[in-house]
Design an enzyme around this catalytic site. Structure first.
Site, mmCIF file in Angstrom:
data_model
loop_
_atom_site.group_PDB
_atom_site.id
_atom_site.type_symbol
_atom_site.label_atom_id
_atom_site.label_comp_id
_atom_site.label_asym_id
_atom_site.label_seq_id
_atom_site.Cartn_x
_atom_site.Cartn_y
_atom_site.Cartn_z
ATOM 1 N N ARG A 94 -0.669 12.565 8.340
ATOM 2 C CA ARG A 94 0.098 12.542 7.033
ATOM 3 C C ARG A 94 -0.290 13.541 6.066
ATOM 4 O O ARG A 94 -1.748 13.245 5.916
ATOM 5 C CB ARG A 94 -0.100 10.992 6.607
ATOM 6 C CG ARG A 94 0.348 10.846 5.353
ATOM 7 C CD ARG A 94 1.433 9.622 5.079
ATOM 8 N NE ARG A 94 1.361 9.290 3.546
ATOM 9 C CZ ARG A 94 1.658 8.548 3.040
ATOM 10 N NH1 ARG A 94 1.683 7.278 3.729
ATOM 11 N NH2 ARG A 94 1.946 8.369 1.532
ATOM 12 N N ARG B 287 7.352 10.963 5.126
ATOM 13 C CA ARG B 287 6.382 10.814 5.778
ATOM 14 C C ARG B 287 6.055 10.411 7.282
ATOM 15 O O ARG B 287 7.006 9.753 7.600
ATOM 16 C CB ARG B 287 5.343 9.935 4.824
ATOM 17 C CG ARG B 287 5.452 8.469 5.106
ATOM 18 C CD ARG B 287 6.477 7.744 4.067
ATOM 19 N NE ARG B 287 6.444 8.391 2.528
ATOM 20 C CZ ARG B 287 5.865 7.574 1.514
ATOM 21 N NH1 ARG B 287 5.212 6.745 1.584
ATOM 22 N NH2 ARG B 287 5.768 8.053 0.404
ATOM 23 N N ASP C 97 3.430 5.483 7.199
ATOM 24 C CA ASP C 97 2.958 4.960 5.769
ATOM 25 C C ASP C 97 2.596 3.497 6.221
ATOM 26 O O ASP C 97 3.242 2.855 7.004
ATOM 27 C CB ASP C 97 3.988 4.727 4.693
ATOM 28 C CG ASP C 97 3.788 4.203 3.498
ATOM 29 O OD1 ASP C 97 3.277 5.017 2.751
ATOM 30 O OD2 ASP C 97 3.530 2.937 3.340
ATOM 31 N N ASP D 181 1.070 -0.037 4.579
ATOM 32 C CA ASP D 181 0.855 -0.938 3.603
ATOM 33 C C ASP D 181 0.307 -2.292 3.674
ATOM 34 O O ASP D 181 0.842 -2.995 4.595
ATOM 35 C CB ASP D 181 2.106 -1.030 2.583
ATOM 36 C CG ASP D 181 2.717 0.212 1.907
ATOM 37 O OD1 ASP D 181 1.865 1.132 1.653
ATOM 38 O OD2 ASP D 181 3.976 0.279 1.808
HETATM 39 O O1 GSY Z 1 6.672 2.135 0.801
HETATM 40 C C1 GSY Z 1 6.934 2.489 2.297
HETATM 41 C C2 GSY Z 1 7.406 3.844 2.296
HETATM 42 N N1 GSY Z 1 8.759 4.036 1.999
HETATM 43 C C3 GSY Z 1 10.034 3.362 2.721
HETATM 44 C C4 GSY Z 1 9.821 2.701 3.934
HETATM 45 O O2 GSY Z 1 9.016 2.849 4.517
HETATM 46 N N2 GSY Z 1 11.307 2.478 4.346
HETATM 47 C C5 GSY Z 1 12.227 2.718 3.569
HETATM 48 N N3 GSY Z 1 13.416 2.417 3.902
HETATM 49 N N4 GSY Z 1 12.168 3.329 2.382
HETATM 50 C C6 GSY Z 1 10.944 3.828 1.773
HETATM 51 N N5 GSY Z 1 10.646 4.503 0.741
HETATM 52 C C7 GSY Z 1 9.248 4.545 0.888
HETATM 53 S S1 GSY Z 1 8.367 5.218 -0.561
#
Ligand code: GSY
Length: 163
Positions: A79, A88, A91, A93
């Site tokens: 990443r 990305r 991710d 979290d």
């Molecule tokens: O916060 C995680 C990254 N992220 C995502 C995600 O994982 N899924 C969706 N559907 N939208 C997202 N926007 C972000 S930033």
């Protein structure tokens, strides 16, 4: 003492399912993995859809250790941090640790936006419906989120009982 923690995983670049699989196989103390959902991107520039899932850990690791693990998996997925909220490969979290609240400059637990995100709440509810039901405003989010959160499949060939 072991505590329950939840991590949210998402990918919308490259081989999305493989990035999720790799991270889940490298994370420590994984006890359960939710189904994978295909989800519309929330925020940021125009970008492709995400695959999202949530994993449960039963772990003695601290919040800080878990943040390090999340960042390690993102690095392993090559990443590169470009624009905020942009596409990305992976991710990861840190969403929740039972009984713990952390408010530090680079780490907030529970995750500050988890209760507003269908792509977190729906897979988290598969693993822990009682936890999601305890978020008073989640029902409205969940009922409005199904359109953009579609079950995609499972990370492993084994499906949980009843699926
Ligand atoms: O916060 C995680 C990254 N992220 C995502 C995600 O994982 N899924 C969706 N559907 N939208 C997202 N926007 C972000 S930033």
């Amino acid at each position: 003492m072991k505590r329950t923690a939840y991590l949210g995983l998402g990918s919308n670049l490259g081989n999305r399912l493989e990035y999720l699989k790799l991270a889940v196989s490298n994370l420590p103390d994984v006890s359960k993995v939710s189904p994978v959902y295909e989800t519309a991107p929330v925020g940021g520039p125009e970008q492709g859809s995400y695959l999202n899932c949530v994993v449960q850990l039963k772990t003695e690791l601290t919040g800080r250790d878990l943040l390090t693990e999340c960042q390690k998996q993102e690095k392993l997925a090559d990443r590169i941090r470009t624009e905020r909220w942009g596409p990305r490969t992976l991710d990861v979290d840190l969403l929740w640790i039972d009984g713990e609240v952390i408010e530090e400059e680079d780490l907030t637990v529970p995750h500050p936006r988890m209760k507003e995100r269908g792509f977190v709440l729906i897979p988290l509810r598969d693993l822990d419906p009682t936890l999601v039901d305890s978020f008073s405003d989640s029902e409205e989010v969940i009922s409005g989120a199904f359109d953009s959160v579609i079950k995609f499949g499972f990370l492993s060939d084994e499906t949980p009982d009843g699926e």
